[in-house]
Structure formats: structure tokens, C-alpha cells
Scaffold this motif. Structure first.
Motif, PDB file in Angstrom:
ATOM      1  N   GLY A  35       1.189  -0.904   0.314  1.00 58.27           N
ATOM      2  CA  GLY A  35      -0.116   0.082  -0.092  1.00 58.27           C
ATOM      3  C   GLY A  35       0.704   1.031  -0.469  1.00 58.27           C
ATOM      4  N   PHE A  36       2.123   1.343   0.112  1.00 56.21           N
ATOM      5  CA  PHE A  36       3.509   2.517   0.144  1.00 56.21           C
ATOM      6  C   PHE A  36       3.997   2.231  -1.657  1.00 56.21           C
ATOM      7  N   ILE A  37       3.907   3.579  -1.881  1.00 52.99           N
ATOM      8  CA  ILE A  37       4.083   3.848  -3.220  1.00 52.99           C
ATOM      9  C   ILE A  37       5.783   5.621  -2.783  1.00 52.99           C
ATOM     10  N   ASN A  38       6.806   4.215  -2.337  1.00 52.23           N
ATOM     11  CA  ASN A  38       8.001   5.409  -1.937  1.00 52.23           C
ATOM     12  C   ASN A  38       9.334   4.377  -2.417  1.00 52.23           C
ATOM     13  N   PHE A  39      10.248   4.894  -3.216  1.00 53.22           N
ATOM     14  CA  PHE A  39      11.851   4.087  -3.136  1.00 53.22           C
ATOM     15  C   PHE A  39      11.839   3.504  -1.395  1.00 53.22           C
ATOM     16  N   GLY A  40      11.371   4.074  -0.106  1.00 51.42           N
ATOM     17  CA  GLY A  40      12.345   3.020   0.518  1.00 51.42           C
ATOM     18  C   GLY A  40      13.376   3.817   1.344  1.00 51.42           C
ATOM     19  N   TYR A  41      13.750   3.469   2.854  1.00 50.19           N
ATOM     20  CA  TYR A  41      14.731   3.678   3.197  1.00 50.19           C
ATOM     21  C   TYR A  41      14.879   2.548   4.288  1.00 50.19           C
ATOM     22  N   GLN A 111      -7.071   7.869  -6.170  1.00 50.75           N
ATOM     23  CA  GLN A 111      -6.442   7.411  -5.768  1.00 50.75           C
ATOM     24  C   GLN A 111      -7.247   7.263  -3.978  1.00 50.75           C
ATOM     25  N   LEU A 112      -7.770   8.387  -4.282  1.00 49.87           N
ATOM     26  CA  LEU A 112      -8.792   8.485  -2.594  1.00 49.87           C
ATOM     27  C   LEU A 112      -9.921   7.325  -2.771  1.00 49.87           C
ATOM     28  N   GLU A 113     -10.179   7.243  -3.764  1.00 51.98           N
ATOM     29  CA  GLU A 113     -10.715   6.052  -3.339  1.00 51.98           C
ATOM     30  C   GLU A 113     -10.268   4.619  -3.286  1.00 51.98           C
ATOM     31  N   ARG A 114      -9.245   4.477  -4.163  1.00 52.78           N
ATOM     32  CA  ARG A 114      -8.735   3.087  -3.427  1.00 52.78           C
ATOM     33  C   ARG A 114      -8.498   3.656  -2.374  1.00 52.78           C
ATOM     34  N   ALA A 115      -7.893   4.287  -1.699  1.00 54.46           N
ATOM     35  CA  ALA A 115      -7.511   4.627  -0.321  1.00 54.46           C
ATOM     36  C   ALA A 115      -9.103   4.258   0.524  1.00 54.46           C
ATOM     37  N   ARG A 116      -9.438   4.441   0.269  1.00 58.68           N
ATOM     38  CA  ARG A 116     -11.106   4.411   0.711  1.00 58.68           C
ATOM     39  C   ARG A 116     -11.613   2.869   1.358  1.00 58.68           C
ATOM     40  N   ARG A 117     -11.346   1.909  -0.118  1.00 57.50           N
ATOM     41  CA  ARG A 117     -11.458   1.045  -0.136  1.00 57.50           C
ATOM     42  C   ARG A 117     -10.334   0.319   0.693  1.00 57.50           C
TER      43      ARG A 117
END
Length: 284
Positions: A35-41, A111-117
Motif C-alpha cells: 500500500g506504499f508508493i515510495n523508493f524506500g529507506y 487514488q482517494l477511492e482506492r484509499a477509501r477501499r
């Protein structure tokens, strides 16, 4: 009159951003996960071993922890995430850092709709600690001083107007509040950097990402009246791990692998930027 948090974002969505986070569903690709969208640490993850999906999700959670830890959260703090995507970072903020309430704001309705789901998978059923709002970083649908903390994780590279973002951040922060922004920027002000980045990286060539310099962001925050503005490079904990993860899918020399090359060439880095909204003169 203040805008409703559910009001349509009064700001255009760039075409490349609209595609990537709409029909393209970037968060649904194998490069991301959890559920994340980032390159990571990737600090503390063994990059010499075979990386797993668990490692990848941990790296993305760790980036949120690095950012949220810089905000000095308290149990009474109300926080705003600018560019919340699927909302997984909001859940980290609530579950691990004890914010009283988190609002996740995103410019893209899909994206907000996906977040709500996804909300029921992220938080306890019936939780009222998370709100989702449709709005743009450059024109936020909130009253002045609504939040104690404002943060953004790997979204600022999409913002077209850093001055407007900084003004809105300062406006929605209460006096004494803190802000944190993590994303990738050019480390200098060389006008050729944008051309070089577009030649190496498709996301810059298509306009999905913008070649802002880190000085542009820090300057925007300072002009907006924020103080104690600090930019720390965390690229050494981002780029090698991201490239190592990509190596399982992309060959050397392909554009996604060029993020590490751009870092080593000194034309791109990853930063954590923090700032403070000062108290009004004479206030306790």
C-alpha cells in the motif's frame, strides 16, 4: 468561507500525474507493495542478500518512520499528509506515532477511492482517527491553523509550484507546528540539471517528476515564514537499496536504474526537509 475537505481540488492535475496515479495505478505495480508508493529507506537491510517482498515493504515503512520521527509527534497532535496515496503512511502515523487524528489529502480522485477501499485493511473497524480529503498541495481545502503537523512523503517531486505549497503549508499549520517533506531534488542550482535528468530518467522527460532543486524548496519554505528550515541528505539510505530492488526486474542502463547513476553523478539526491512555524510574538 472555508472549503470542505471533500471539495474538488481547485488545481489542475498534470497529465503525467493523472495517468500514473489514475489508470496507471502506480501503487499496484510489483515495484511497490504494502500500500506504499515510495523508493524506500533501506538502512539496516542487507543489500548483499536476495531481497524479499517483506524487505521491500519494510523499506517503505522505514521511510515513513524516518519522516514521522522528525516531526516530534504528540498524542494530541493533528496531522496532515500531503499526497497520501493509498493511505498506508497515514496508518503508520496513527498506529506507531500516536497522533490524535490524521488527514490524508490527495489530488487524484481515483487514488482517494482506492484509499477509501483500503481503509478497512489499514485500521481497526470504526476508527474515526483517519479522514481522507480531496485537495491540491498548492491549494489546500482547510482552515488556517488546522494542523499541528504537516508531512509529505515522495510527493513534492510532482508539485508544480513550490512557493504555493509552502504558503499553504504555513497557513494550515498552527503556530508552533512542524512540517517535514521527503522527496528527491537536484542538489544544486545548475540549469542544465533538468536537461540531464530528462535524458537519464523517463519520469523527468514525461513531466511526471519536476527537477526542482533543494534550494528552491528550502527557499520557498523560508519565504512562507517558516523557520528552522533544514535539509538533510538521506540518499545514501535510499538510492543503493532502490537500485538493488530494481535489479531483479530492470537491466543495467535502463532508465529506472539511472536513479542511482544520477545520484552518483551529483545531479539528484533524496532529502528530508524539516521546518517550524514560529509562535506569534508575545504568545505564551
Amino acid at each position: 468561507m472555508p472549503q470542505s475537505p471533500e471539495a474538488a481540488a481547485p488545481y489542475p492535475i498534470p497529465a503525467a500525474v493523472c495517468e500514473a496515479y489514475g489508470p496507471g495505478d502506480l501503487g499496484g505495480t510489483p515495484l511497490f507493495g504494502g500500500g506504499f508508493i515510495n523508493f524506500g529507506y533501506w538502512q539496516g537491510i542487507d543489500l548483499d542478500s536476495e531481497l524479499t517482498e517483506h524487505d521491500r515493504v519494510n523499506s517503505q515503512q522505514a521511510l515513513y518512520r524516518r519522516v514521522l520521527g522528525a516531526l516530534v509527534p504528540t498524542e494530541t497532535s493533528r496531522a496532515l499528509e500531503v499526497g497520501c496515496g493509498l493511505g498506508a503512511g497515514c496508518a503508520v502515523a496513527l498506529e506507531e506515532f500516536g497522533f490524535a487524528h490524521v488527514t490524508g489529502m490527495d489530488i487524484h480522485p481515483q487514488q482517494l477511492e482506492r484509499a477509501r477501499r483500503a481503509r478497512s485493511r489499514l485500521l481497526e473497524p470504526g476508527s474515526r482517527q483517519l479522514s481522507l480529503a480531496h485537495g491540491a498541495a498548492e491549494n489546500m481545502p482547510f482552515d488556517d491553523g488546522t494542523f499541528d503537523r504537516v508531512y509529505s512523503v515522495e510527493a513534492a517531486q510532482h508539485f508544480r509550484d513550490l512557493d504555493a505549497f509552502a504558503r499553504e503549508t504555513a497557513r494550515v499549520l498552527r503556530p508552533g507546528g512542524h512540517a517535514a517533506v521527503a522527496s528527491f531534488f537536484a542538489p544544486g542550482n545548475d540549469p542544465d540539471d533538468a536537461r540531464h535528468l530528462a535524458g537519464l530518467l523517463e519520469t523527468f522527460a514525461t513531466g511526471l517528476d519536476v527537477a526542482h532543486s533543494i534550494q528552491q524548496l528550502t527557499g520557498s519554505l523560508e519565504r512562507a515564514g517558516l523557520t528552522e528550515v533544514r535539509a538533510d541528505s538521506i540518499g545514501a539510505s535510499v538510492w543503493p537499496g532502490w537500485d538493488r530492488w530494481l535489479s531483479g526486474t530492470w537491466k543495467p542502463g535502463t532508465w529506472p536504474r539511472n536513479f542511482l547513476r544520477a545520484y552518483r553523478d551529483g545531479i539528484l539526491d533524496y532529502y528530508l526537509v524539516t521546518a517550524h512555524r514560529p509562535m506569534a510574538p508575545g504568545s505564551a
